[in-house]
Design an enzyme around this catalytic site. Sequence first.
Site, short mmCIF file in Angstrom:
data_model
loop_
_atom_site.label_atom_id
_atom_site.label_comp_id
_atom_site.label_asym_id
_atom_site.label_seq_id
_atom_site.Cartn_x
_atom_site.Cartn_y
_atom_site.Cartn_z
N CYS A 133 0.84 -1.19 0.00
CA CYS A 133 0.00 0.00 0.00
C CYS A 133 0.88 1.24 0.00
CB CYS A 133 -0.89 0.00 1.24
SG CYS A 133 -2.06 1.37 1.29
N CYS A 193 -6.23 -9.93 -2.86
CA CYS A 193 -5.05 -10.03 -3.73
C CYS A 193 -4.23 -11.29 -3.46
CB CYS A 193 -4.15 -8.80 -3.57
SG CYS A 193 -4.84 -7.29 -4.28
#
Length: 189
Positions: A110, A170
């Site tokens: 992220c 993911c």
Amino acid sequence: MADSVKNVAVFGATGMTGLATLPQVAAAGFNATVLVRDPSQLPTDHKASRVVVGDVLNRDDVRKTLEGQDAVIIILGTRNNLSPTTVMSEGTRNILDVMKERGIRKVVACMSAFKGAPRLLPVTEDHERMYSLLKSSGLDYVAVMPPHIGEHAAGRAISKHDLGHFFVQCLSTTSWDGKTVGVWGDYTK
């Protein structure tokens, strides 16, 4: 992919998004290992299978964390400190280097999608360094770029819970491997 990933290391587990992601990793059936400087920052019901006390800037601590892991989630942050930093990119460099040593291929990271806001420039620059490291790593990376993370989705912001859900998603697909993914709003609907 889902069958091959059982053990997931989460870096940044005591931050706002990390605390929302950790229980989702466990709820999805993964064993979570976390590296934390201060274990008292984890809630008593944190759901991590293994807690390593150390620092992402110490490569030996990263090695201990990545023992027996199949995938990695990187949610390193600055706790709203907007001063110039290299902590996120240097931590990411350590993680990626040890992943390569250990043969771990999957990493979800992220970083900020904010560009051009002068007060955010130092943090954005470190996220750009993280992004360059990911792209050149040769690993199966997913670079996740939310414009803003909050308690709830609003406008272009994504909730920390929805973002955590996406990270976990993911781990179970190769659809986003090698890609940069922008996320915002209410992901789970």
